[in-house]
Design a protein around this motif. Structure first.
Motif, PDB file in Angstrom:
ATOM      1  N   GLY A 212      48.168 -56.379 107.437  1.00 50.57           N
ATOM      2  CA  GLY A 212      48.470 -55.089 106.818  1.00 50.57           C
ATOM      3  C   GLY A 212      47.314 -54.105 106.874  1.00 50.57           C
ATOM      4  O   GLY A 212      47.463 -52.941 106.499  1.00 50.57           O
ATOM      5  N   GLY A 213      46.152 -54.581 107.306  1.00 51.01           N
ATOM      6  CA  GLY A 213      44.984 -53.713 107.432  1.00 51.01           C
ATOM      7  C   GLY A 213      44.238 -53.453 106.141  1.00 51.01           C
ATOM      8  O   GLY A 213      43.326 -52.626 106.111  1.00 51.01           O
ATOM      9  N   SER A 214      44.560 -54.160 105.054  1.00 52.28           N
ATOM     10  CA  SER A 214      43.927 -53.843 103.769  1.00 52.28           C
ATOM     11  C   SER A 214      42.439 -54.199 103.758  1.00 52.28           C
ATOM     12  O   SER A 214      41.646 -53.536 103.082  1.00 52.28           O
ATOM     13  CB  SER A 214      44.664 -54.548 102.628  1.00 52.28           C
ATOM     14  N   TYR A 215      42.055 -55.254 104.479  1.00 50.04           N
ATOM     15  CA  TYR A 215      40.626 -55.606 104.557  1.00 50.04           C
ATOM     16  C   TYR A 215      39.845 -54.492 105.246  1.00 50.04           C
ATOM     17  O   TYR A 215      38.790 -54.055 104.759  1.00 50.04           O
ATOM     18  CB  TYR A 215      40.468 -56.923 105.298  1.00 50.04           C
ATOM     19  N   VAL A 216      40.363 -54.015 106.369  1.00 49.54           N
ATOM     20  CA  VAL A 216      39.696 -52.915 107.077  1.00 49.54           C
ATOM     21  C   VAL A 216      39.683 -51.661 106.210  1.00 49.54           C
ATOM     22  O   VAL A 216      38.668 -50.959 106.123  1.00 49.54           O
ATOM     23  CB  VAL A 216      40.374 -52.655 108.429  1.00 49.54           C
ATOM     24  N   ARG A 217      40.772 -51.367 105.538  1.00 47.28           N
ATOM     25  CA  ARG A 217      40.807 -50.148 104.712  1.00 47.28           C
ATOM     26  C   ARG A 217      39.758 -50.200 103.601  1.00 47.28           C
ATOM     27  O   ARG A 217      39.184 -49.172 103.238  1.00 47.28           O
ATOM     28  CB  ARG A 217      42.192 -49.967 104.102  1.00 47.28           C
ATOM     29  N   ARG A 218      39.517 -51.399 103.071  1.00 54.54           N
ATOM     30  CA  ARG A 218      38.535 -51.495 101.987  1.00 54.54           C
ATOM     31  C   ARG A 218      37.125 -51.209 102.483  1.00 54.54           C
ATOM     32  O   ARG A 218      36.365 -50.493 101.834  1.00 54.54           O
ATOM     33  CB  ARG A 218      38.587 -52.884 101.358  1.00 54.54           C
ATOM     34  N   TRP A 219      36.780 -51.761 103.635  1.00 54.54           N
ATOM     35  CA  TRP A 219      35.395 -51.686 104.089  1.00 54.54           C
ATOM     36  C   TRP A 219      35.138 -50.609 105.136  1.00 54.54           C
ATOM     37  O   TRP A 219      33.979 -50.263 105.387  1.00 54.54           O
ATOM     38  CB  TRP A 219      34.951 -53.051 104.613  1.00 54.54           C
ATOM     39  N   VAL A 220      36.208 -50.082 105.727  1.00 53.14           N
ATOM     40  CA  VAL A 220      36.067 -48.963 106.677  1.00 53.14           C
ATOM     41  C   VAL A 220      37.010 -47.867 106.198  1.00 53.14           C
ATOM     42  O   VAL A 220      38.060 -47.618 106.798  1.00 53.14           O
ATOM     43  CB  VAL A 220      36.401 -49.411 108.120  1.00 53.14           C
ATOM     44  N   PRO A 221      36.668 -47.204 105.098  1.00 53.38           N
ATOM     45  CA  PRO A 221      37.617 -46.277 104.472  1.00 53.38           C
ATOM     46  C   PRO A 221      37.983 -45.081 105.347  1.00 53.38           C
ATOM     47  O   PRO A 221      39.022 -44.454 105.110  1.00 53.38           O
ATOM     48  CB  PRO A 221      36.883 -45.838 103.196  1.00 53.38           C
ATOM     49  N   GLU A 222      37.166 -44.767 106.356  1.00 55.26           N
ATOM     50  CA  GLU A 222      37.510 -43.640 107.219  1.00 55.26           C
ATOM     51  C   GLU A 222      38.770 -43.917 108.039  1.00 55.26           C
ATOM     52  O   GLU A 222      39.354 -42.986 108.614  1.00 55.26           O
ATOM     53  CB  GLU A 222      36.335 -43.275 108.141  1.00 55.26           C
ATOM     54  N   LEU A 223      39.198 -45.188 108.109  1.00 57.26           N
ATOM     55  CA  LEU A 223      40.433 -45.535 108.819  1.00 57.26           C
ATOM     56  C   LEU A 223      41.602 -45.764 107.868  1.00 57.26           C
ATOM     57  O   LEU A 223      42.684 -46.166 108.297  1.00 57.26           O
ATOM     58  CB  LEU A 223      40.217 -46.803 109.656  1.00 57.26           C
ATOM     59  N   ALA A 224      41.414 -45.504 106.595  1.00 54.06           N
ATOM     60  CA  ALA A 224      42.384 -45.924 105.569  1.00 54.06           C
ATOM     61  C   ALA A 224      43.768 -45.330 105.770  1.00 54.06           C
ATOM     62  O   ALA A 224      44.771 -45.947 105.389  1.00 54.06           O
ATOM     63  CB  ALA A 224      41.860 -45.559 104.181  1.00 54.06           C
ATOM     64  N   LYS A 225      43.876 -44.154 106.368  1.00 51.68           N
ATOM     65  CA  LYS A 225      45.180 -43.495 106.486  1.00 51.68           C
ATOM     66  C   LYS A 225      45.949 -43.910 107.729  1.00 51.68           C
ATOM     67  O   LYS A 225      47.095 -43.470 107.920  1.00 51.68           O
ATOM     68  CB  LYS A 225      44.997 -41.983 106.454  1.00 51.68           C
ATOM     69  N   LEU A 226      45.350 -44.752 108.558  1.00 49.35           N
ATOM     70  CA  LEU A 226      46.077 -45.223 109.734  1.00 49.35           C
ATOM     71  C   LEU A 226      47.112 -46.269 109.328  1.00 49.35           C
ATOM     72  O   LEU A 226      46.841 -47.122 108.477  1.00 49.35           O
ATOM     73  CB  LEU A 226      45.125 -45.836 110.753  1.00 49.35           C
ATOM     74  N   PRO A 227      48.290 -46.273 109.942  1.00 51.05           N
ATOM     75  CA  PRO A 227      49.278 -47.322 109.650  1.00 51.05           C
ATOM     76  C   PRO A 227      48.830 -48.657 110.224  1.00 51.05           C
ATOM     77  O   PRO A 227      47.992 -48.726 111.137  1.00 51.05           O
ATOM     78  CB  PRO A 227      50.543 -46.808 110.335  1.00 51.05           C
ATOM     79  N   ALA A 228      49.396 -49.735 109.708  1.00 51.68           N
ATOM     80  CA  ALA A 228      48.995 -51.084 110.108  1.00 51.68           C
ATOM     81  C   ALA A 228      49.040 -51.315 111.617  1.00 51.68           C
ATOM     82  O   ALA A 228      48.134 -51.954 112.171  1.00 51.68           O
ATOM     83  CB  ALA A 228      49.855 -52.119 109.381  1.00 51.68           C
ATOM     84  N   PRO A 229      50.043 -50.831 112.347  1.00 57.84           N
ATOM     85  CA  PRO A 229      50.070 -51.109 113.785  1.00 57.84           C
ATOM     86  C   PRO A 229      48.901 -50.485 114.559  1.00 57.84           C
ATOM     87  O   PRO A 229      48.659 -50.880 115.701  1.00 57.84           O
ATOM     88  CB  PRO A 229      51.408 -50.507 114.237  1.00 57.84           C
ATOM     89  N   LEU A 230      48.199 -49.535 113.961  1.00 54.64           N
ATOM     90  CA  LEU A 230      47.125 -48.839 114.679  1.00 54.64           C
ATOM     91  C   LEU A 230      45.739 -49.122 114.130  1.00 54.64           C
ATOM     92  O   LEU A 230      44.747 -48.839 114.801  1.00 54.64           O
ATOM     93  CB  LEU A 230      47.375 -47.323 114.633  1.00 54.64           C
ATOM     94  N   ILE A 231      45.659 -49.677 112.937  1.00 55.83           N
ATOM     95  CA  ILE A 231      44.362 -49.704 112.257  1.00 55.83           C
ATOM     96  C   ILE A 231      43.349 -50.603 112.957  1.00 55.83           C
ATOM     97  O   ILE A 231      42.142 -50.380 112.843  1.00 55.83           O
ATOM     98  CB  ILE A 231      44.535 -50.109 110.772  1.00 55.83           C
ATOM     99  N   HIS A 232      43.794 -51.592 113.713  1.00 54.54           N
ATOM    100  CA  HIS A 232      42.863 -52.476 114.398  1.00 54.54           C
ATOM    101  C   HIS A 232      42.514 -51.996 115.813  1.00 54.54           C
ATOM    102  O   HIS A 232      41.667 -52.599 116.471  1.00 54.54           O
ATOM    103  CB  HIS A 232      43.409 -53.901 114.432  1.00 54.54           C
ATOM    104  N   GLN A 233      43.162 -50.921 116.261  1.00 54.28           N
ATOM    105  CA  GLN A 233      42.818 -50.311 117.541  1.00 54.28           C
ATOM    106  C   GLN A 233      43.076 -48.807 117.477  1.00 54.28           C
ATOM    107  O   GLN A 233      43.999 -48.297 118.118  1.00 54.28           O
ATOM    108  CB  GLN A 233      43.583 -50.958 118.689  1.00 54.28           C
ATOM    109  N   PRO A 234      42.268 -48.098 116.697  1.00 55.04           N
ATOM    110  CA  PRO A 234      42.519 -46.665 116.486  1.00 55.04           C
ATOM    111  C   PRO A 234      42.480 -45.850 117.769  1.00 55.04           C
ATOM    112  O   PRO A 234      43.085 -44.765 117.834  1.00 55.04           O
ATOM    113  CB  PRO A 234      41.408 -46.248 115.517  1.00 55.04           C
ATOM    114  N   TRP A 235      41.792 -46.338 118.797  1.00 52.99           N
ATOM    115  CA  TRP A 235      41.750 -45.617 120.069  1.00 52.99           C
ATOM    116  C   TRP A 235      43.115 -45.597 120.753  1.00 52.99           C
ATOM    117  O   TRP A 235      43.333 -44.819 121.691  1.00 52.99           O
ATOM    118  CB  TRP A 235      40.716 -46.256 120.991  1.00 52.99           C
ATOM    119  N   GLY A 236      44.037 -46.446 120.289  1.00 55.17           N
ATOM    120  CA  GLY A 236      45.388 -46.445 120.842  1.00 55.17           C
ATOM    121  C   GLY A 236      46.312 -45.457 120.160  1.00 55.17           C
ATOM    122  O   GLY A 236      47.459 -45.293 120.590  1.00 55.17           O
TER     123      GLY A 236
END
Length: 480
Positions: free
Chosen positions: A415-439
């Motif tokens: 769900g990307g919640s771990y990334v959202r906690r520690w990389v808040p600049e990516l918090a608004k990305l949906p789960a399908p994109l949060i692990h590869q924002p360049w996509g």
């Protein structure tokens, strides 16, 4: 005629319960001088990293409070233990000095020096086994070597049955009055300018009582789902006992016996508890490796890696340390580490693989960074884990296993919640994109407030090309 006191020398067992040396001292029927010596003089004893020094300060304060509750006091000294304990024994007219053994070559050398210094004064010294479940001498092969493969090692340990029962904490430790002591602050263990430990203070409560509470909470609640959820950094699914074990605020025997009892009391938790005990087994395995190889943090266990073509890439190393690699799961882990002094174990493997395989940076650079920033920086677990990931250690992962940080993020932080906690600049990305924002499409990035290369870095290396480069580097070892 007054009874001569006994000195209980606290080393890496900062607790009162299941402490063999303290138990023996309390049973001697004499006053007890409890002492901790900050050893910053002995050669080959690895100095603690910054986060571990912070933890040690809090653990000593907790130990002071525990001792005062049973009438004792903790004497703090600094220097070479042989010099310090010889002087303390003379000051207090002590009859004996007791301590728990630390099954590591540098610490055994220190203990031998202490024993020699005390013998010259006619003072008895006694050491007690403590930090291992099994005496390394019982696990030697015919050639004298210790274990090198985990599974048969752990099966053998399990077949040996339960370790000795835990010892109770003393009810009373009558002190010797007037013994001079440093204050914890005098040891200068904590950061001041700047004070970077705010995240550690917010995250952790060091000490024996906290360790026991964590164990009880884990066995009573979390263990039920541990086997299924332990690889999920987005869930609170692990024991958080590592730093408590590292500083001996709880013993592996106590963990073992409590876990076995909990499994019998709560059969639904048994699968999770068995898996948890196997992780305790990895700690034991690593300590047994360190017993054989004191150079575990500096030398490849597999000598073939001595010629590996590591790259000296200071900018890439700095980006990894700061959590600015452009790979969200890697950056989340590195930022969690810097802020809180810990990192989820699955993410530790991902970030380590990224350093040694994507960036081709020597595993020792990563081991040293973890040593300085982890509150649970263990002299055995830390280098053994790094060598395992690098492929040069005991029972190591094959070198061709190059973790894909995108797939690892999607699998273990779905769900990307771990990334959202520690990389808040990516918090608004949906789960399908949060692990590869360049996509993400430009509009998707804009709506999430992200400008790649400015608000969040672009990947510093392409995964596919990095994997190919890593395998080519490893192939040079096979050719040579």
């Amino acid at each position: 005629m007054p009874v001569r006191p006994v000195i209980a020398w606290f080393r890496e067992s900062l607790r009162l319960s299941d402490h063999p040396a303290v138990h023996a001292a309390a049973s001697a029927g004499a006053p007890v001088v409890c002492v901790f010596v900050l050893d910053d003089r002995s050669p080959n004893v690895r100095p603690l990293g910054g986060a571990s020094r912070w933890w040690l300060a809090q653990s000593l304060r907790s130990l002071q409070a525990s001792l005062r509750a049973v009438g004792g006091e903790l004497v703090l000294r600094r220097g070479a233990p042989a010099d310090v304990l010889r002087a303390l024994a003379s000051e207090t007219n002590a009859a004996a000095v007791f301590w728990n053994d630390v099954a590591q070559a540098p610490q055994r050398t220190v203990a031998a020096e202490v024993e020699e210094a005390l013998a010259a004064l006619g003072i008895e010294s006694r050491s007690f086994p403590d930090d291992l479940l099994v005496d390394p001498a019982t696990l030697r092969a015919k050639d004298g070597r210790g274990p090198r493969v985990f599974t048969p090692f752990w099966k053998r340990v399990l077949a040996m049955g339960d370790p000795p029962a835990s010892l109770p904490a003393p009810r009373s430790l009558p002190p010797v009055a007037g013994v001079a002591s440093l204050a914890v602050e005098d040891l200068q263990l904590e950061p001041t300018r700047p004070d970077w430990a705010g995240g550690l203070r917010a995250r952790w409560q060091p000490g024996e009582a906290a360790a026991q509470q964590r164990l009880a909470t884990f066995l009573g609640q979390t263990a039920k789902t541990y086997a299924a959820d332990r690889d999920r950094p987005d869930l609170d699914a692990t024991s958080h006992l590592a730093p408590h074990l590292r500083f001996g605020e709880i013993s592996p025997r106590q963990v073992w016996h409590a876990a076995r009892f909990a499994a019998s009391e709560h059969p639904a938790h048994a699968v999770g508890i068995d898996k948890f005990l196997s992780e305790l087994g990895w700690r034991e395995f690593s300590r047994q490796l360190l017993y054989d190889r004191p150079d575990l943090a500096t030398c490849n266990l597999q000598a073939s890696f001595d010629d590996f073509p590591w790259r000296g890439d200071a900018p890439a190393l700095a980006a990894w340390q700061r959590g600015e690699t452009g790979y969200p799961i890697v950056d989340a882990g590195m930022r969690q580490l810097w802020h809180s002094g810990t990192m989820h174990n699955r993410v530790r493997m991902v970030v380590a693989s990224f350093l040694v395989k994507h960036l081709l940076i020597d595993w020792r650079a990563g081991e040293q960074w973890f040593w300085d920033t982890l509150v649970d920086a263990d002299p055995a677990n830390n280098p053994a884990g790094w060598q395992w990931v690098a492929g040069c250690g005991a029972d190591a992962a094959p070198y061709f296993r190059v973790f894909n940080p995108v797939l690892q993020g999607e699998k273990f932080d779905p769900g990307g919640s771990y990334v959202r906690r520690w990389v808040p600049e990516l918090a608004k990305l949906p789960a399908p994109l949060i692990h590869q924002p360049w996509g993400a499409a430009p509009l998707e990035l804009a709506s999430a407030g992200i400008a790649l290369g400015r608000t969040f870095p672009a990947p510093i290396v392409d995964h596919k090309r990095a994997r190919e480069r890593a395998l080519a580097a490893h192939a040079t070892l096979r050719r040579s």
